[in-house]
Design an enzyme around this catalytic site. Structure first.
Site, mmCIF file in Angstrom:
data_model
loop_
_atom_site.group_PDB
_atom_site.id
_atom_site.type_symbol
_atom_site.label_atom_id
_atom_site.label_comp_id
_atom_site.label_asym_id
_atom_site.label_seq_id
_atom_site.Cartn_x
_atom_site.Cartn_y
_atom_site.Cartn_z
ATOM 1 N N THR A 131 39.740 2.028 10.024
ATOM 2 C CA THR A 131 38.561 1.328 9.500
ATOM 3 C C THR A 131 37.332 2.230 9.435
ATOM 4 O O THR A 131 36.318 1.841 8.871
ATOM 5 C CB THR A 131 38.236 0.112 10.384
ATOM 6 O OG1 THR A 131 38.037 0.549 11.743
ATOM 7 C CG2 THR A 131 39.373 -0.898 10.347
ATOM 8 N N SER A 173 36.744 13.892 17.857
ATOM 9 C CA SER A 173 35.972 14.803 18.701
ATOM 10 C C SER A 173 36.237 14.535 20.176
ATOM 11 O O SER A 173 36.882 13.559 20.547
ATOM 12 C CB SER A 173 34.473 14.636 18.422
ATOM 13 O OG SER A 173 34.148 15.086 17.130
ATOM 14 N N GLY A 210 32.643 18.008 18.217
ATOM 15 C CA GLY A 210 33.854 18.748 18.551
ATOM 16 C C GLY A 210 33.838 20.146 17.971
ATOM 17 O O GLY A 210 34.336 21.096 18.586
ATOM 18 N N THR A 211 33.248 20.290 16.784
ATOM 19 C CA THR A 211 33.150 21.610 16.162
ATOM 20 C C THR A 211 32.262 22.533 16.983
ATOM 21 O O THR A 211 32.595 23.701 17.203
ATOM 22 C CB THR A 211 32.597 21.492 14.736
ATOM 23 O OG1 THR A 211 33.448 20.637 13.967
ATOM 24 C CG2 THR A 211 32.505 22.853 14.058
ATOM 25 N N GLY A 248 42.361 4.239 13.705
ATOM 26 C CA GLY A 248 40.973 4.492 13.336
ATOM 27 C C GLY A 248 40.797 4.338 11.841
ATOM 28 O O GLY A 248 39.891 4.904 11.230
ATOM 29 N N HIS A 302 24.583 15.923 12.624
ATOM 30 C CA HIS A 302 25.476 14.968 11.986
ATOM 31 C C HIS A 302 24.699 13.693 11.657
ATOM 32 O O HIS A 302 23.557 13.521 12.079
ATOM 33 C CB HIS A 302 26.665 14.630 12.893
ATOM 34 C CG HIS A 302 27.722 15.691 12.914
ATOM 35 N ND1 HIS A 302 27.589 16.839 13.658
ATOM 36 C CD2 HIS A 302 28.923 15.782 12.278
ATOM 37 C CE1 HIS A 302 28.666 17.603 13.481
ATOM 38 N NE2 HIS A 302 29.490 16.974 12.666
ATOM 39 N N MET A 351 36.547 8.539 8.262
ATOM 40 C CA MET A 351 37.633 9.503 8.155
ATOM 41 C C MET A 351 38.980 8.808 8.005
ATOM 42 O O MET A 351 39.864 9.293 7.288
ATOM 43 C CB MET A 351 37.647 10.413 9.381
ATOM 44 C CG MET A 351 36.508 11.415 9.420
ATOM 45 S SD MET A 351 36.579 12.603 8.050
ATOM 46 C CE MET A 351 38.008 13.568 8.524
ATOM 47 N N LYS A 392 27.195 9.067 14.184
ATOM 48 C CA LYS A 392 28.160 9.802 15.004
ATOM 49 C C LYS A 392 27.862 9.536 16.471
ATOM 50 O O LYS A 392 26.754 9.767 16.950
ATOM 51 C CB LYS A 392 28.111 11.301 14.713
ATOM 52 C CG LYS A 392 29.166 12.098 15.464
ATOM 53 C CD LYS A 392 29.210 13.547 15.006
ATOM 54 C CE LYS A 392 30.220 14.377 15.798
ATOM 55 N NZ LYS A 392 31.595 13.869 15.665
#
Length: 246
Positions: free
Chosen positions: A11, A77, A142-143, A9, A132, A14, A136
């Site tokens: 690219t 997530s 996920g939080t 991931g 967000h 994060m 996204k």
């Protein structure tokens, strides 16, 4: 000893942040930079794997890493309680490597979620509003899922929260009985508010991310904990002693 890390991931936002941190650190090196669609064989030979991809892709990456005996840090997530339970079973009763799943690398977010679990048994009306950036791809975040599930655990003796008219779509998605409302819009990076309703009062516990810099310390903390981890570890709170077991 410097541990080599395969970033899957790489690219994404994060992934780019994590790569920069790894390259600037003295205890990690980049083994490979892979996109979500690249062949997973690129992780071969790495000491550690960092997964910051997409919810639909993440389980396959974790399976591939575990099959190769490589510890993996998951910053993606979509890891619900059910999915985590399957992963825990996959690792077995005497795991020889670790998988660390972090819904949010921000210290402030983790503390806010911990405060929400403390308040949860004292209020019957609880809802979450999370926002967000427009890019996204998943909701709830996920939080928010992690927060709702921990609230549910904290209310085991009290039972489900009061969520009237839950059959109406505008009332949000229920996670562990907690209605969760998701915003995906320009001008927002990441934020969450847990609202508690009582007789004649409300309590709000909120957190807002204004810069990706808030994730840096958490990413490095989790990576540094990964080589010694065994079994499934969930949440930055577990690494900071904020999970109620310290």
């Amino acid at each position: 000893m410097a541990y080599s890390v395969a970033v899957v991931g790489a690219t994404g936002r994060m992934g780019a942040l994590a790569t920069r941190l790894i390259e600037a650190s003295g205890d990690f090196t980049v083994h490979a930079l892979l996109g979500s669609r690249d062949p997973i064989d690129g992780v071969e030979g790495a000491d550690l794997v960092l997964d910051v991809t997409l919810p639909a892709v993440s389980p396959g990456i974790v399976d591939a890493a575990v099959a190769r005996g490589i510890p993996v840090l998951v910053g993606t997530s979509g890891w619900t309680a059910e999915r985590l339970s399957k992963l825990r079973s996959r690792l077995g009763d005497d795991p020889q490597l670790g998988v660390i799943v972090i819904p949010n690398f921000s210290l402030g977010s983790v503390v806010a979620t911990r405060l929400a679990t403390i308040a949860a048994p004292y209020f019957d009306s609880i809802e979450i509003i999370e926002g967000h950036h427009a890019g996204k791809s998943d909701s709830p975040s996920g939080t928010a899922i992690r927060t709702a599930e921990l609230i549910g655990q904290a209310r085991a003796e009290q039972g489900p929260v009061a969520a009237p008219h839950a059959d109406q779509r505008a009332r949000g998605q229920q996670v562990a009985s907690v209605p969760v409302h998701s915003l995906r819009m320009d001008g927002v990076l990441a934020e969450q508010q847990v609202i508690f309703g009582g007789v004649g009062e409300t309590l709000r516990i909120g957190h807002q991310t204004v810069s990706d810099a808030s994730y840096e310390a958490g990413i490095l903390l989790a990576l540094r904990a990964l080589p010694q981890a065994r079994g499934l570890v969930v949440g930055l709170d577990s690494l900071l002693g904020l999970d109620g077991r310290a």
